[in-house]
Scaffold this active site. Structure first.
Site, PDB file in Angstrom:
ATOM      1  N   GLU A   1       2.940  22.028 -19.384  1.00 19.12           N
ATOM      2  CA  GLU A   1       3.630  21.020 -18.581  1.00 19.12           C
ATOM      3  C   GLU A   1       4.640  20.300 -19.473  1.00 19.12           C
ATOM      4  OE1 GLU A   1       0.893  19.193 -15.346  1.00 19.12           O
ATOM      5  OE2 GLU A   1      -0.037  18.740 -17.255  1.00 19.12           O
TER       6      GLU A   1
ATOM      7  N   ASP B   1       8.077  20.365 -13.984  1.00 15.42           N
ATOM      8  CA  ASP B   1       8.600  19.429 -14.985  1.00 15.42           C
ATOM      9  C   ASP B   1       9.852  19.923 -15.711  1.00 15.42           C
ATOM     10  OD1 ASP B   1       6.166  18.274 -14.248  1.00 15.42           O
ATOM     11  OD2 ASP B   1       5.130  18.972 -16.050  1.00 15.42           O
TER      12      ASP B   1
ATOM     13  N   ASP C   1       2.900  10.139 -16.097  1.00 11.61           N
ATOM     14  CA  ASP C   1       3.986  10.579 -17.002  1.00 11.61           C
ATOM     15  C   ASP C   1       5.218   9.675 -17.024  1.00 11.61           C
ATOM     16  OD1 ASP C   1       2.241  12.664 -16.535  1.00 11.61           O
ATOM     17  OD2 ASP C   1       3.777  14.137 -16.077  1.00 11.61           O
TER      18      ASP C   1
ATOM     19  N   TRP D   1      -1.268   2.735 -10.102  1.00 11.25           N
ATOM     20  CA  TRP D   1      -1.357   3.905 -10.980  1.00 11.25           C
ATOM     21  C   TRP D   1      -0.021   4.279 -11.625  1.00 11.25           C
ATOM     22  CZ3 TRP D   1      -4.721   7.392 -13.025  1.00 11.25           C
ATOM     23  CH2 TRP D   1      -4.196   8.614 -13.462  1.00 11.25           C
TER      24      TRP D   1
END
Ligand SMILES: *[C@@H]1O[C@H](CO)[C@@H](O)[C@H](O)[C@H]1NC(C)=O
Ligand SMILES: *[C@@H]1O[C@H](CO)[C@@H](O)[C@H](O)[C@H]1NC(C)=O
Ligand SMILES: *[C@@H]1O[C@H](CO)[C@@H](O)[C@H](O)[C@H]1NC(C)=O
Ligand SMILES: *[C@@H]1O[C@H](CO)[C@@H](O)[C@H](O)[C@H]1NC(C)=O
Length: 565
Positions: free
Chosen positions: A239, A185, A60, A57
């Site tokens: 985000e 973030d 971002d 996987w």
């Protein structure tokens, strides 16, 4: 030979037919079996020049940076499976040219009380004296989202393999009315004229998305500013906030604010001015406070994008995560999930009013065999095949010329907030419009039973024209269980003046990444055509509108495989 051994040719021929039949039968079997089908898919749908790890996987992009001649890309990664789980780590790859990548060991893994449940997204800052530092979100022992710091262990290691998390972490904790589950973030920090560092972190209060601003003199103790850098009314959680100066328009440097809107899974941006003393950003376009009228980084499947300043070439580059459009079970069977867009250079349009994105020039080093077509009239209802290339791994640039705008359909002002709906309802094939639909049919079967249509359509609005760009994936694959939307956005172009519109499309197995109007509007699609199984894909330019459209020029290249380990 045939005259001496009359039987042999026949036997060889027979065995050849048998093995071909067997091959067809084998593919048929594999295709019928859902897991085996995905096994095939896992190879064929992997990208050749879009970044992805060798397995498992990825989401971002994190902390992209250029340091001592090396480009770094970190990314959200589950090192154990093709699914997103609680214990997310940071993958790490390095490159000399942003095209070919070498994978390294994980840079950050959950290990300390302040990140034991996950190392989430963050950014890099290069401190004076050429010292890189990472700020990232950790999920602590009670799953609070806190902001942490990490430093390279050994600055002499050219690849910065090992990162150290100081004991004084976290450096920013949820405070006041901030929900500890919605605070994440950290951006790259920037240095103010007062000698203090600033950074922004996304959150939400009362349903309003906020870009919180923090200040620090020493990069360790961070103090919240009086006001957020920016907020909108009712947009939900923000985000991956990114904030940076961009280009110069009329001698004024613009600032760009990019936010990833969690509720809708799209990245929006605004251009404006930044008042450093007050610590606030002001949008140039004050016509509407409705965030849905903001332009998007990409009107397709791109989320959580992040930029960095490339000191080597003085350009700002954006990466974005493009997620799969198949099921979680498909991802498990494939053994991988998630790719990155190609790195895109950001700049301002000549009037300073909009962002322009364009693939990095280094990508052109992968271009091979070329097709060049010129001056082709696309009459109403026609399509032209672009032959002679492996069109499942290609780079296509085309320029369409509009001889007249007289046939443009009338525009309804209500359409402005929902271009995907317009793409769905008008469609690419039926509903012959006036000017357009015209564009490309990519990853197409020869009978067009499967294809992804990337196209434009021109409308006549009050005193001006509106250009719609769509990527219609509804016929992209015969498999019904996939997510196959029609994506769309408007292209901010003065079509009356220019009379031309360009389209560049990067086709790479399961991704179709398109740049309309010179990069003013981008749409990325994830598609899984079954015709890839036989590598029998076609590329067409088409015009299903009622007015003739001319292709002034079309260039297409085979793209070589990038080395990504
Ligand atoms: C996360 O890692 C810990 C320690 O390895 C493990 O006990 C836990 O089950 C993991 N959680 C998930 C959701 O994978
Ligand atoms: C730091 O990296 C350099 C270059 O790879 C290496 O020669 C040196 O031994 C490393 N130092 C330590 C303390 O690991
Ligand atoms: C914010 O949105 C709410 C409802 O969504 C609305 O009632 C309110 O007037 C808006 N406020 C502003 C300042 O736009
Ligand atoms: C990922 O893809 C699915 C469709 O498969 C989409 O509905 C979802 O919003 C996407 N998620 C993100 C975070 O982009």
């Amino acid at each position: 030979m045939a005259s001496i051994f009359p039987g042999l040719g026949w036997i060889l021929g027979f065995s050849f037919i048998c093995s071909s039949l067997f091959e067809i039968y084998r593919r048929h079997l594999l295709y019928q079996d859902p897991i085996a089908k995905n096994f095939i898919a896992s190879e064929l749908y992997r990208t050749a020049y879009h970044f992805q790890p060798t397995q498992h996987w990825m989401n971002d992009p994190n902390a992209p940076m250029y340091y001592n001649g090396v480009y770094h890309l970190f990314y959200q990664h589950n090192p154990d499976a093709a699914t997103w789980t609680a214990n997310i780590s940071w993958g790490h790859s390095v490159s000399a040219d942003l095209v070919h990548w070498t994978g390294l060991e994980l840079a950050l893994t959950p290990s300390d009380p302040f990140d034991i449940s996950g190392c989430w997204s963050g950014s890099a800052t290069i401190l004076p004296g050429s010292k890189p530092v990472i700020l990232y979100t950790g999920l602590d022992t009670v799953s609070r989202q806190v902001q942490n710091i990490a430093y390279p262990k050994n600055l002499s290691d050219p690849f910065l393999r090992e990162w150290i998390k100081p004991r004084y972490n976290p450096v920013i904790e949820p405070h006041g009315r901030i929900d500890a589950a919605l605070f994440r973030d950290p951006s790259t920090a920037w240095l103010g004229r007062d000698g203090s560092w600033r950074l922004t972190v996304g959150t939400v209060i009362d349903g309003n998305g906020l870009a919180m601003l923090y200040k620090s003199k020493d990069f360790v103790k961070w103090v919240p500013a009086e006001n957020p850098l920016y907020y909108t009314n009712g947009s939900g959680m923000w985000e991956c906030v990114d904030f940076f100066p961009l280009g110069e328009a009329r001698g004024v440097t613009k600032y760009m604010l990019k936010v990833s809107m969690f509720d809708v899974s799209y990245d929006y941006y605004a251009l404006g001015t930044y008042d450093e003393e007050g610590g606030v950003f002001t949008r140039d376009d004050a016509s509407s406070t409705d965030y849905r009228t903001w332009p998007m980084i990409d009107y397709g499947r791109v989320y959580a994008s992040k930029t960095f300043l490339d000191e080597a070439k003085q350009r700002r580059i954006l990466w974005g995560w493009s997620n799969e459009s198949n099921s979680i079970a498909d991802d498990v069977a494939k053994g991988w999930a998630g790719i990155q867009t190609v790195p895109r250079v950001l700049s301002l349009d000549t009037d300073g009013k909009r962002l322009v994105q364009w693939p990095i020039e280094e990508l052109e080093s992968l271009r091979g065999e070329q097709i060049h077509l010129q001056d082709i009239e696309l009459e109403t209802g026609s399509q032209v095949e672009v032959r002679g290339l492996k069109v499942s791994q290609a780079d296509v640039e085309v320029e369409f010329e509009l001889q007249s705008l007289i046939g443009a359909e009338p525009f309804d002002a209500n359409w402005i907030v929902d271009p995907p709906k317009l793409c769905r309802e008008k469609g690419a094939y039926a509903n012959h419009g006036g000017i357009g639909p015209f564009g490309l049919l990519v990853l197409a079967a020869d009978n067009l039973e499967e294809n992804t249509a990337v196209y434009f359509r021109v409308f006549r609005a009050e005193g001006s024209y509106k250009v719609l760009m769509c990527a219609d994936q509804r016929r992209s694959s015969k498999r019904s269980e996939l997510y196959k939307p029609a994506s769309g956005g408007f292209v901010d172009i003065d079509i009356k003046k220019e009379r031309k519109i360009s389209l560049r499309t990067l086709i790479d197995h399961s991704v179709v990444e398109s740049f309309g109007g010179g990069g003013r509007t981008c749409i990325t699609s994830r598609v899984y055509p079954t015709i890839l199984l036989n590598d029998n894909t076609h590329l067409y330019a088409f015009n299903y509108g009622t007015e003739t459209v001319k292709i002034s020029e079309l260039k297409a290249w085979n793209m070589a495989q990038a080395q990504i380990s």
